[in-house]
Design a protein around this motif. Structure first.
Motif, mmCIF file in Angstrom:
data_model
loop_
_atom_site.group_PDB
_atom_site.id
_atom_site.type_symbol
_atom_site.label_atom_id
_atom_site.label_comp_id
_atom_site.label_asym_id
_atom_site.label_seq_id
_atom_site.Cartn_x
_atom_site.Cartn_y
_atom_site.Cartn_z
ATOM 1 N N VAL A 54 0.808 -1.214 0.000
ATOM 2 C CA VAL A 54 0.000 0.000 0.000
ATOM 3 C C VAL A 54 0.843 1.266 0.000
ATOM 4 C CG1 VAL A 54 -1.824 1.274 1.190
ATOM 5 C CG2 VAL A 54 -1.825 -1.232 1.267
ATOM 6 N N VAL A 55 1.756 1.405 0.961
ATOM 7 C CA VAL A 55 2.478 2.654 1.206
ATOM 8 C C VAL A 55 3.750 2.713 0.368
ATOM 9 C CG1 VAL A 55 3.599 4.079 2.960
ATOM 10 C CG2 VAL A 55 1.579 2.717 3.556
ATOM 11 N N GLN A 56 4.002 3.869 -0.260
ATOM 12 C CA GLN A 56 5.236 4.085 -1.003
ATOM 13 C C GLN A 56 6.305 4.638 -0.058
ATOM 14 O OE1 GLN A 56 5.843 3.386 -4.306
ATOM 15 N NE2 GLN A 56 3.832 2.410 -4.316
ATOM 16 N N LEU A 57 7.478 4.005 -0.013
ATOM 17 C CA LEU A 57 8.555 4.443 0.863
ATOM 18 C C LEU A 57 9.878 4.239 0.143
ATOM 19 C CD1 LEU A 57 8.824 5.557 3.773
ATOM 20 C CD2 LEU A 57 9.255 3.223 4.543
ATOM 21 N N ASP A 58 10.778 5.199 0.280
ATOM 22 C CA ASP A 58 12.092 5.071 -0.352
ATOM 23 C C ASP A 58 12.790 3.782 0.085
ATOM 24 O OD1 ASP A 58 14.523 6.584 -1.742
ATOM 25 O OD2 ASP A 58 15.256 5.705 0.139
ATOM 26 N N ALA A 59 13.510 3.155 -0.828
ATOM 27 C CA ALA A 59 14.130 1.856 -0.556
ATOM 28 C C ALA A 59 15.116 1.927 0.603
ATOM 29 C CB ALA A 59 14.832 1.347 -1.810
ATOM 30 N N TRP A 60 15.937 2.984 0.666
ATOM 31 C CA TRP A 60 16.933 3.096 1.735
ATOM 32 C C TRP A 60 16.245 3.268 3.085
ATOM 33 C CZ3 TRP A 60 21.759 6.868 1.496
ATOM 34 C CH2 TRP A 60 22.653 6.513 2.519
ATOM 35 N N VAL A 61 15.230 4.098 3.123
ATOM 36 C CA VAL A 61 14.492 4.304 4.376
ATOM 37 C C VAL A 61 13.815 3.010 4.814
ATOM 38 C CG1 VAL A 61 12.559 5.532 5.450
ATOM 39 C CG2 VAL A 61 14.132 6.758 3.938
ATOM 40 N N PHE A 62 13.213 2.310 3.857
ATOM 41 C CA PHE A 62 12.529 1.052 4.182
ATOM 42 C C PHE A 62 13.509 0.029 4.749
ATOM 43 C CE2 PHE A 62 10.664 -3.030 2.251
ATOM 44 C CZ PHE A 62 9.909 -3.290 3.387
ATOM 45 N N ARG A 63 14.658 -0.100 4.121
ATOM 46 C CA ARG A 63 15.639 -1.080 4.600
ATOM 47 C C ARG A 63 16.223 -0.664 5.947
ATOM 48 N NH1 ARG A 63 18.864 -1.981 -1.185
ATOM 49 N NH2 ARG A 63 16.965 -2.165 -2.445
ATOM 50 N N ALA A 64 16.432 0.637 6.145
ATOM 51 C CA ALA A 64 16.954 1.106 7.430
ATOM 52 C C ALA A 64 15.972 0.816 8.557
ATOM 53 C CB ALA A 64 17.258 2.596 7.358
ATOM 54 N N LEU A 65 14.695 1.064 8.320
ATOM 55 C CA LEU A 65 13.684 0.753 9.338
ATOM 56 C C LEU A 65 13.572 -0.755 9.537
ATOM 57 C CD1 LEU A 65 10.952 3.357 8.332
ATOM 58 C CD2 LEU A 65 12.319 3.373 10.424
ATOM 59 N N HIS A 66 13.650 -1.503 8.450
ATOM 60 C CA HIS A 66 13.597 -2.968 8.529
ATOM 61 C C HIS A 66 14.692 -3.506 9.458
ATOM 62 C CE1 HIS A 66 13.979 -7.164 7.191
ATOM 63 N NE2 HIS A 66 15.251 -6.901 6.959
ATOM 64 N N VAL A 67 15.906 -3.022 9.304
ATOM 65 C CA VAL A 67 17.023 -3.516 10.115
ATOM 66 C C VAL A 67 16.967 -2.965 11.531
ATOM 67 C CG1 VAL A 67 19.536 -3.463 10.400
ATOM 68 C CG2 VAL A 67 18.545 -3.886 8.141
ATOM 69 N N ASN A 68 16.792 -1.661 11.671
ATOM 70 C CA ASN A 68 16.963 -1.030 12.981
ATOM 71 C C ASN A 68 15.793 -1.261 13.926
ATOM 72 O OD1 ASN A 68 19.633 0.355 12.857
ATOM 73 N ND2 ASN A 68 18.713 1.297 11.067
ATOM 74 N N VAL A 69 14.575 -1.325 13.408
ATOM 75 C CA VAL A 69 13.451 -1.650 14.291
ATOM 76 C C VAL A 69 13.547 -3.108 14.739
ATOM 77 C CG1 VAL A 69 10.939 -1.811 14.479
ATOM 78 C CG2 VAL A 69 11.967 0.125 13.289
ATOM 79 N N TRP A 108 15.569 11.480 7.637
ATOM 80 C CA TRP A 108 15.512 12.936 7.679
ATOM 81 C C TRP A 108 16.472 13.570 6.668
ATOM 82 C CZ3 TRP A 108 12.158 16.160 9.821
ATOM 83 C CH2 TRP A 108 12.491 17.511 9.935
ATOM 84 N N ASN A 109 17.624 12.919 6.444
ATOM 85 C CA ASN A 109 18.658 13.505 5.577
ATOM 86 C C ASN A 109 18.829 12.719 4.276
ATOM 87 O OD1 ASN A 109 20.052 15.604 7.514
ATOM 88 N ND2 ASN A 109 19.787 13.733 8.717
ATOM 89 N N LEU A 110 17.774 12.073 3.834
ATOM 90 C CA LEU A 110 17.879 11.121 2.730
ATOM 91 C C LEU A 110 18.497 11.741 1.475
ATOM 92 C CD1 LEU A 110 17.297 8.298 1.608
ATOM 93 C CD2 LEU A 110 15.033 9.126 0.949
ATOM 94 N N GLU A 111 17.963 12.864 1.021
ATOM 95 C CA GLU A 111 18.419 13.438 -0.242
ATOM 96 C C GLU A 111 19.891 13.836 -0.174
ATOM 97 O OE1 GLU A 111 15.879 16.569 -1.518
ATOM 98 O OE2 GLU A 111 14.075 15.308 -1.590
ATOM 99 N N ALA A 112 20.302 14.415 0.943
ATOM 100 C CA ALA A 112 21.703 14.815 1.085
ATOM 101 C C ALA A 112 22.619 13.600 1.179
ATOM 102 C CB ALA A 112 21.862 15.697 2.324
ATOM 103 N N LEU A 113 22.179 12.547 1.890
ATOM 104 C CA LEU A 113 23.010 11.352 2.052
ATOM 105 C C LEU A 113 23.237 10.647 0.724
ATOM 106 C CD1 LEU A 113 21.602 9.863 5.382
ATOM 107 C CD2 LEU A 113 23.866 10.866 5.031
ATOM 108 N N VAL A 114 22.242 10.659 -0.130
ATOM 109 C CA VAL A 114 22.387 10.014 -1.438
ATOM 110 C C VAL A 114 23.534 10.648 -2.215
ATOM 111 C CG1 VAL A 114 21.275 9.694 -3.678
ATOM 112 C CG2 VAL A 114 19.986 9.250 -1.585
ATOM 113 N N LEU A 115 23.728 11.944 -2.049
ATOM 114 C CA LEU A 115 24.764 12.658 -2.796
ATOM 115 C C LEU A 115 26.143 12.567 -2.160
ATOM 116 C CD1 LEU A 115 22.758 15.907 -3.688
ATOM 117 C CD2 LEU A 115 23.266 13.968 -5.191
ATOM 118 N N ARG A 116 26.214 12.523 -0.812
ATOM 119 C CA ARG A 116 27.531 12.667 -0.185
ATOM 120 C C ARG A 116 28.083 11.412 0.490
ATOM 121 N NH1 ARG A 116 24.519 16.271 4.115
ATOM 122 N NH2 ARG A 116 24.375 14.849 5.917
#
Length: 698
Positions: A54-69, A108-116
């Motif tokens: 149902v919910v659209q979520l960025d892949a990196w955010v989804f995997r980070a929540l998957h591991v850390n939760v 929170w910093n997804l867009e910046a992290l992708v670049l740097r």
């Protein structure tokens, strides 16, 4: 013979599996902490189902929540050292805060992290990445023991020490920030292995949990007892066929041992099997469950992610090698029963098969899953629909409706989804059809034993329990996939994989046989100390490129590595499945593990067959598939006969050597070796039977 039922039985099996399969002791929390962890387990599972459907979520955010939760739940459930206690200590609250903060920082910093990331990292990036890596390693240590974290630690050390290392191990070296932010990114911890876990593995573990709660395990065990319990060595054959069925829905060899061994091992001992034999039979049979399509111990999902080969192609290719393995174990069991004079159970003690037909629709979710997969629907759609139908099975059981009535909504699901294009992939369609089917069940419930309100309430409780069990069973897989990502990331960053491939090719001297033996040993050694999923992922990263550079096919190579990673769980000196079987049987662990190797010996040889003879992987012409499969089957029989040393009486040494030679010729797969093996095997059988008849006549 009833295997028992109810929520308590499922929970007990889960706890027993955790006792054998996890690295740390389980805490028995109470009060608000127990309620909090229980709620978090349910929310974790529901979160995955929501994001996948149902919910659209960025892949990196989804995997980070998957591991850390998952790490937060593990820090609460599993004690780090010594006594588990009944409360979560301050240190684990701190670790949980670190894990959540790391996931939140990425979001929170997804867009910046992708670049740097790995290039222009900030001090905060480096701190978060370092703490996140520490949390992942501790998460893996608590859920899977020390082996994988130690290996990850060695690879981290290698990332910094490369400039001072000789030969193939040399690399230019990396700065602390460059290294840590690279590893704690989509190139490392949140890479391919975690992608497979977040997208597919959790979904199918949840599917298995829903089947457990809907008592499919009880049905499987009763079916196995009813069909095979009366045969010679009946309880051992029940263990074998029960493990095939359990293997379809389970992701762990140790979990298979506990789930079916709790019932079969005591009965095997009762009819005459020695404790070590009972534990070894269960271990060998249950380990094969990870080779059984469609779930294959989660390895098939990572294989599909790594290779790009469709999941359905992988599970279809795995079918015949799986059957060869189980055929070999069956021959071992049957011959041992002959040698020891072990009979089956009285028919009066076994379940009747005809009355079980009323409950056959508990298999509907599994059937629907397989139909959807091979009908071309996505893995996520097939798994989600399987869970939805499992909920209907739970409701049907609570209402006490005859399963023949239940056939109506199930067939409606199949017809509706097949006829309406795109409906299976549409979450709103799933909800709408599911609600309609629930309504059909509600109408059918008139005159049923249970009221609608009570049935719905009970079904909701079943769903919550299944979500909670599924989350707990996902924790180890989430941890090992994330920790394996560290190793895979370092291999990619340093280029070690390519250099190791060159080294392996040089050592093997372009000999495919020696290269395959090295690959086998690496997979076995890795799998002895860590879960199969991590062992396969790491071994595939290291040795698969070398084998592919020798011209070997991608699918045969990866299946080859996967098979040895799986059977490492019965291979001494660290044989987790065999040790679990020994504990349940009250037997010596070493004796049990060596016997398990003997029962599963086919799995050590058959993978060499499908490297050059893809007929057993369902590739090639129909004639080639049939020829290779039939001769391999006869070869596996000859191998088991050699191992047991029995054919119409004890086999003399020369006969055993002859059958061993015939087995190797037949398993080699070439048409000329097949002909030679058939002639030799036929001559030995004829001579042996003639001698046996002459002995009886005298």
């Amino acid at each position: 013979m009833s295997t028992g039922n109810g929520e308590a039985g499922v929970s007990s099996a889960v706890e027993d599996a955790e006792k054998f399969d996890f690295g740390s002791k389980v805490r028995h929390l109470g009060g608000w902490q127990k309620a909090m962890v229980g709620a978090l387990c349910v929310l974790y599972a529901a979160f995955h189902l929501a994001v996948l459907n149902v919910v659209q979520l960025d892949a990196w955010v989804f995997r980070a929540l998957h591991v850390n939760v998952a790490a937060v739940i593990a820090f609460a459930l599993y004690a780090p050292f010594g006594r588990p206690g009944t409360r979560v200590p301050a240190l684990d609250w701190v670790l949980s805060a670190v894990a959540l903060a790391a996931a939140g920082y990425i979001w929170w910093n997804l867009e910046a992290l992708v670049l740097r990331t790995g290039v222009l990292m900030t001090t905060t990036d480096v701190v978060v990445a370092t703490l996140g890596i520490v949390a992942v390693i501790e998460f893996a240590r608590r859920t899977s023991g020390l082996a994988l974290p130690i290996l990850a630690g060695l690879f981290i050390l290698y990332g910094f020490c490369g400039p001072w290392l000789p030969g193939v191990l040399y690399h230019r070296g990396y700065g602390f920030g460059e290294f840590t932010t690279f590893v704690y990114s989509m190139e490392g911890i949140f890479g391919i292995t975690t992608a497979a876990a977040a997208l597919y593995i959790v979904l199918f573990v949840l599917f298995a949990a829903f089947l457990q709660v809907s008592k499919v395990g009880d049905f499987f065990m009763n079916l196995a007892f009813g069909a095979f319990g009366q045969l010679r060595g009946g309880p051992a054959k029940v263990s074998l066929f029960g493990s095939i069925l359990f293997g379809m829905i389970s992701g762990s060899g140790v979990a298979n041992v506990v789930a079916s061994g709790t019932f079969t091992i005591p009965v095997m001992k009762r009819v005459g099997y020695r404790p070590a034999s009972a534990g070894a039979i269960e271990a060998a049979a249950s380990t094969g469950g990870q080779l059984t399509p469609p779930i294959m111990g989660a390895g098939a999902f990572i294989m599909a992610e790594v290779t790009g080969i469709p999941y359905t192609t992988i599970i279809a290719a795995a079918l015949i090698p799986c059957l060869l393995y189980y055929f070999a174990v069956y021959i071992h069991i049957d011959l041992e029963a002959r040698k020891e004079g072990i009979e089956g159970l009285p028919r009066s003690e076994l379940p009747k098969l005809r009355p079980m037909a009323r409950d056959a629709f508990v298999l509907a979710p599994l059937v629907l899953l397989i139909v959807f997969l091979f009908a071309g629907f996505s893995i996520i759609s097939a798994g989600s629909w399987g869970i939805a139908v499992a909920v209907l099975v739970m409701l049907q059981q609570r209402l006490g409706i005859d399963s023949r009535v239940h056939a109506v909504p199930i067939l409606s699901v199949l017809a509706t989804v097949m006829l309406v294009p795109g409906l299976a992939a549409n979450s709103h369609g799933l909800i709408a059809v599911g609600a309609g089917l629930a309504g059909v069940l509600a109408l059918a419930a008139r005159g049923a034993r249970a009221g609608i309100g009570g049935a719905l309430q009970g079904t909701l409780a079943d769903v919550i329990e299944a979500l909670s069990i599924g989350t707990r069973q996902s924790l180890q897989l989430a941890a090992v996939c994330a920790c394996a990502g560290i190793v895979v990331g370092v291999i990619g960053l340093t280029g070690l994989g390519g250099r190791f491939s060159s080294l392996l090719l040089g050592v093997a001297g372009q000999s495919e046989f020696f290269a395959l033996v090295f690959a086998m040993l690496i997979a076995l050694i890795l799998g002895m100390g860590m879960p199969t999923t991590a062992a396969y992922a790491i071994a595939a990263s290291v040795v698969a490129p070398a084998l592919q550079r020798m011209g070997l096919g991608v699918l045969p190579v990866h299946l080859f590595i996967f098979y040895y990673a799986v059977i490492s769980t019965i291979t001494p000196p660290i044989a987790l499945s065999a040790f679990a079987g020994a504990a349940l049987a009250g037997a010596d662990p070493w004796k049990t593990s060596f016997k398990a190797v003997r029962y599963g010996i086919a799995a050590f040889i058959v993978p060499f067959l499908f490297i050059h003879n893809q007929g057993v992987l369902l590739e090639g012409s129909l004639l080639e598939i049939v020829r290779t499969t039939l001769t391999a089957t006869i070869g596996v029989w000859a191998l088991a006969t050699t191992s047991e040393g029995w054919l119409s009486g004890r086999l003399p040494v020369l006969f055993r050597l002859g059958f061993a030679a015939a087995a190797l010729l037949l398993i080699a797969g070439d048409i000329y070796t097949d002909l030679a093996g058939l002639v030799l095997c036929g001559a030995l059988v004829a001579l042996r039977l003639a001698r046996a008849r002459a002995g009886r006549a005298a």
